[in-house]
Design a protein around this motif. Structure first.
Motif, PDB file in Angstrom:
ATOM      1  N   ILE A  24      78.388  15.281  20.784  1.00 16.81           N
ATOM      2  CA  ILE A  24      79.560  15.537  21.017  1.00 16.81           C
ATOM      3  C   ILE A  24      80.684  15.072  20.903  1.00 16.81           C
ATOM      4  O   ILE A  24      82.285  14.978  20.711  1.00 16.81           O
ATOM      5  N   THR A  25      80.052  13.357  21.691  1.00 17.76           N
ATOM      6  CA  THR A  25      81.291  12.260  21.465  1.00 17.76           C
ATOM      7  C   THR A  25      82.324  12.219  20.059  1.00 17.76           C
ATOM      8  O   THR A  25      82.901  11.416  19.841  1.00 17.76           O
ATOM      9  N   GLU A  26      80.942  12.062  19.361  1.00 20.92           N
ATOM     10  CA  GLU A  26      81.215  12.116  17.849  1.00 20.92           C
ATOM     11  C   GLU A  26      82.232  13.027  17.974  1.00 20.92           C
ATOM     12  O   GLU A  26      83.633  12.321  17.023  1.00 20.92           O
ATOM     13  N   ARG A  27      82.015  14.078  17.923  1.00 22.06           N
ATOM     14  CA  ARG A  27      82.067  15.098  17.171  1.00 22.06           C
ATOM     15  C   ARG A  27      83.823  14.949  17.963  1.00 22.06           C
ATOM     16  O   ARG A  27      85.343  15.092  17.135  1.00 22.06           O
ATOM     17  N   PHE A  28      84.119  14.617  19.167  1.00 26.53           N
ATOM     18  CA  PHE A  28      85.654  14.527  19.601  1.00 26.53           C
ATOM     19  C   PHE A  28      86.249  13.340  19.186  1.00 26.53           C
ATOM     20  O   PHE A  28      87.193  13.122  18.692  1.00 26.53           O
ATOM     21  N   TYR A  29      85.657  12.155  18.758  1.00 25.39           N
ATOM     22  CA  TYR A  29      86.588  11.435  18.405  1.00 25.39           C
ATOM     23  C   TYR A  29      87.124  11.293  16.964  1.00 25.39           C
ATOM     24  O   TYR A  29      88.624  11.037  16.632  1.00 25.39           O
ATOM     25  N   ALA A  30      85.937  12.553  16.204  1.00 23.92           N
ATOM     26  CA  ALA A  30      86.664  12.677  14.544  1.00 23.92           C
ATOM     27  C   ALA A  30      87.952  13.883  15.053  1.00 23.92           C
ATOM     28  O   ALA A  30      88.573  13.375  14.094  1.00 23.92           O
ATOM     29  N   ARG A  31      87.520  15.264  16.150  1.00 24.10           N
ATOM     30  CA  ARG A  31      89.278  15.580  16.359  1.00 24.10           C
ATOM     31  C   ARG A  31      90.362  14.729  16.622  1.00 24.10           C
ATOM     32  O   ARG A  31      91.170  15.063  16.120  1.00 24.10           O
ATOM     33  N   LEU A  32      89.911  13.991  17.853  1.00 24.79           N
ATOM     34  CA  LEU A  32      91.094  13.747  18.276  1.00 24.79           C
ATOM     35  C   LEU A  32      91.914  12.651  17.549  1.00 24.79           C
ATOM     36  O   LEU A  32      93.411  12.258  17.642  1.00 24.79           O
ATOM     37  N   PHE A  33      90.790  11.565  16.648  1.00 28.40           N
ATOM     38  CA  PHE A  33      91.359  10.788  15.977  1.00 28.40           C
ATOM     39  C   PHE A  33      92.716  11.613  14.491  1.00 28.40           C
ATOM     40  O   PHE A  33      93.984  11.013  14.237  1.00 28.40           O
ATOM     41  N   ASP A  34      91.953  12.829  14.391  1.00 31.14           N
ATOM     42  CA  ASP A  34      92.637  13.114  13.307  1.00 31.14           C
ATOM     43  C   ASP A  34      93.468  13.680  13.752  1.00 31.14           C
ATOM     44  O   ASP A  34      94.827  14.012  12.189  1.00 31.14           O
ATOM     45  N   HIS A 104      89.861  17.800  22.954  1.00 27.85           N
ATOM     46  CA  HIS A 104      89.450  17.926  22.299  1.00 27.85           C
ATOM     47  C   HIS A 104      87.491  17.967  22.142  1.00 27.85           C
ATOM     48  O   HIS A 104      87.034  17.934  21.402  1.00 27.85           O
ATOM     49  N   LEU A 105      87.471  17.598  23.747  1.00 31.52           N
ATOM     50  CA  LEU A 105      86.209  17.043  23.859  1.00 31.52           C
ATOM     51  C   LEU A 105      85.902  18.574  24.369  1.00 31.52           C
ATOM     52  O   LEU A 105      84.355  18.709  23.585  1.00 31.52           O
ATOM     53  N   PHE A 106      86.369  20.047  24.912  1.00 28.59           N
ATOM     54  CA  PHE A 106      85.764  20.372  25.152  1.00 28.59           C
ATOM     55  C   PHE A 106      85.718  20.991  24.146  1.00 28.59           C
ATOM     56  O   PHE A 106      85.155  22.242  23.630  1.00 28.59           O
ATOM     57  N   ALA A 107      86.867  20.797  22.903  1.00 30.86           N
ATOM     58  CA  ALA A 107      86.683  22.228  21.669  1.00 30.86           C
ATOM     59  C   ALA A 107      85.338  21.170  20.767  1.00 30.86           C
ATOM     60  O   ALA A 107      84.871  22.173  20.683  1.00 30.86           O
ATOM     61  N   ALA A 108      84.880  19.767  21.173  1.00 26.32           N
ATOM     62  CA  ALA A 108      83.859  19.376  20.449  1.00 26.32           C
ATOM     63  C   ALA A 108      82.085  19.857  21.122  1.00 26.32           C
ATOM     64  O   ALA A 108      81.479  20.596  20.551  1.00 26.32           O
ATOM     65  N   ILE A 109      82.771  20.279  22.256  1.00 19.54           N
ATOM     66  CA  ILE A 109      80.973  20.414  23.135  1.00 19.54           C
ATOM     67  C   ILE A 109      81.304  21.806  22.912  1.00 19.54           C
ATOM     68  O   ILE A 109      79.828  22.650  22.563  1.00 19.54           O
ATOM     69  N   ALA A 110      82.416  22.649  22.548  1.00 13.63           N
ATOM     70  CA  ALA A 110      81.978  24.368  22.251  1.00 13.63           C
ATOM     71  C   ALA A 110      81.519  24.173  20.466  1.00 13.63           C
ATOM     72  O   ALA A 110      80.416  24.909  20.282  1.00 13.63           O
ATOM     73  N   GLU A 111      82.264  23.188  20.157  1.00 13.22           N
ATOM     74  CA  GLU A 111      80.911  23.412  18.338  1.00 13.22           C
ATOM     75  C   GLU A 111      80.179  22.645  18.237  1.00 13.22           C
ATOM     76  O   GLU A 111      79.183  23.631  17.445  1.00 13.22           O
ATOM     77  N   ILE A 112      79.252  22.206  19.371  1.00 13.53           N
ATOM     78  CA  ILE A 112      77.697  21.355  19.046  1.00 13.53           C
ATOM     79  C   ILE A 112      76.729  22.411  19.852  1.00 13.53           C
ATOM     80  O   ILE A 112      75.899  22.505  19.143  1.00 13.53           O
ATOM     81  N   LEU A 113      77.463  22.852  20.968  1.00 11.32           N
ATOM     82  CA  LEU A 113      76.693  23.928  21.807  1.00 11.32           C
ATOM     83  C   LEU A 113      76.703  25.335  21.409  1.00 11.32           C
ATOM     84  O   LEU A 113      76.080  26.287  21.897  1.00 11.32           O
ATOM     85  N   GLY A 114      77.682  25.555  20.725  1.00  9.62           N
ATOM     86  CA  GLY A 114      77.754  26.861  20.003  1.00  9.62           C
ATOM     87  C   GLY A 114      77.656  27.923  21.118  1.00  9.62           C
ATOM     88  O   GLY A 114      78.366  27.811  22.482  1.00  9.62           O
ATOM     89  N   ASP A 115      76.882  29.142  20.856  1.00 14.76           N
ATOM     90  CA  ASP A 115      77.257  30.092  22.242  1.00 14.76           C
ATOM     91  C   ASP A 115      76.756  29.407  23.282  1.00 14.76           C
ATOM     92  O   ASP A 115      76.900  30.461  24.154  1.00 14.76           O
ATOM     93  N   ALA A 116      75.964  28.894  23.521  1.00 17.09           N
ATOM     94  CA  ALA A 116      75.839  28.458  24.617  1.00 17.09           C
ATOM     95  C   ALA A 116      76.328  28.005  26.210  1.00 17.09           C
ATOM     96  O   ALA A 116      76.710  27.612  27.080  1.00 17.09           O
TER      97      ALA A 116
END
Length: 396
Positions: A24-34, A104-116
């Motif tokens: 989640i945090t790896e995806r978060f930082y990628a989204r944030l810096f993009d 961006h953190l919650f977008a990353a959570i949704a991407e990684i955990l999906g329907d959960a």
């Protein structure tokens, strides 16, 4: 604090979130810096990002905060929050940046955990985030209001001292000729420098003079990279390019590892460049005439690598009841004890308060030895240079 409904949801989903928090945090930082490349260029430590330590620290702090909330519903982990808030204040973090992180953190959570991530789960973790964010905003607001300096200030280098082959001390005065704001022994300042690629990177350095000094004084160790960590951008820039007459931008002093006014016995333990806050503390103790026992412990590669060694010795000698024990991995004969720091036969008086600064393995080992000698956990304080990968684990 956390509502009962959200607490139940967080408790139920914490294992899943905890297991995926690294992704989640790896995806978060990628989204944030993009979306905001300026944050990586001018605010976040690019070296820590490349090494992955900042991601680990964020992941650990979120998981630790959530765990603490569900286990202690009427409390909050103030030690962790204060530590983070001081670092944020030294960087100039603003309230309006927290919604950006949330997005961006919650977008990353949704991407990684999906329907959960059901609406109920999203609402519960949003509550956790804003409890943490609003607490930090409030603490940072207080720190800004208490500071004698607003924003960044220009300081001119008036002296540079080569302490060792890899450590240099910089002494600076305000360019505007105004007063030097006060601070507490153990605190640090952020230093902002412009690099060749146009980035403005910020690093923190402990102040090495006692409060009341007419200058800002800090020591910088040149950071050499390895297979997993790049060379220190700012430390190498300061060593290679900054001389007397040059101007640097400094923040106000921050940091919560500070020397309290106490009559208790003290132990100041450091390793490597972790010696820097201890020098300010020792000078302060000598100026105050601290009469209780003071035990000074330091570990280093060799006497030649021991930065500020002469100050370490001189301030210890000025105290009426102090001992210094130095450990060196090389060339220890006549200068100290050989090997790693070992407190087995070091006297630690009852009621000792300990201050630690150095690499995490060193601090963990010293803390364990102090606990075994009867020092109370609440009386062991520490400072980490870089992302705090220890606090998040111990806060809960």
């Amino acid at each position: 604090m956390l509502s009962e409904q959200s607490a139940a949801t967080v408790r139920a989903t914490l294992p899943a979130v905890g297991a995926a928090i690294g992704e989640i945090t790896e995806r978060f930082y990628a989204r944030l810096f993009d979306a905001h490349p300026d944050l990586l260029r001018d605010l976040f430590n690019r070296g820590n990002q490349a090494a992955g330590t900042q991601k680990q620290a964020l992941a650990g702090s979120i998981a630790a905060f959530a765990t603490y909330l569900v286990n202690n519903p009427e409390q909050r982990p103030d030690l962790m929050l204060e530590r983070i808030a001081h670092k944020h204040a030294s960087l100039g973090v603003l309230p309006e940046q927290y919604p950006i992180v949330h997005e961006h953190l919650f977008a990353a959570i949704a991407e990684i955990l999906g329907d959960a991530v059901t609406p109920e789960v999203a609402a519960a973790w949003t509550e956790v985030y804003w409890l943490m964010a609003n607490a930090l905003i409030a603490i940072e607001k207080r720190l800004y209001e208490q500071s004698e300096q607003t924003g960044w200030r220009e300081w001119e280098v008036v002296e540079r001292i080569e302490e060792t082959a890899d450590v240099a001390t910089f002494r600076l005065r305000p360019v505007d000729g105004g007063p030097v704001p006060g601070y507490r022994a153990g605190q640090y300042v952020s230093v902002g420098v412009g690099l060749a690629d146009g980035a403005r990177q910020i690093r923190q350095y402990s102040l090495t003079a006692a409060p009341g000094s007419p200058v800002r004084q800090f020591a910088v160790k040149r950071v050499a990279g390895d297979a997993t960590t790049p060379d220190g951008e700012v430390s190498n820039h300061l060593h290679a390019h900054v001389r007397v007459g040059d101007v640097l931008q400094l923040s106000a002093p921050y940091g919560d590892l500070v020397l309290d006014d106490t009559d208790a016995p003290l132990l100041l333990a450091s390793a490597g460049i972790g010696v820097t806050p201890m020098i300010a503390m020792l000078e302060q103790l000598s100026l105050a005439g601290h009469s209780a026992p003071v035990t000074v412990v330091h570990a280093d590669r060799s006497p030649a690598a021991h930065a500020l060694r002469s100050d370490h010795e001189a301030y210890t000698v000025k105290l009426p009841d102090a001992q210094a024990v130095f450990f060196y991995e090389q060339d220890a004969e006549g200068a100290g004890r050989p090997g790693l720091a070992d407190l087995t036969d070091v006297d630690v008086p009852a009621g000792t308060r300990a201050y630690l600064c150095g690499p995490l393995p060193f601090m963990r080992a010293v803390r364990e030895q102090l606990l075994a000698k009867g020092v109370a956990p609440a009386d062991i304080h520490y400072e980490v240079f870089g992302p705090d990968l220890w606090l998040a684990r111990t806060a809960a």
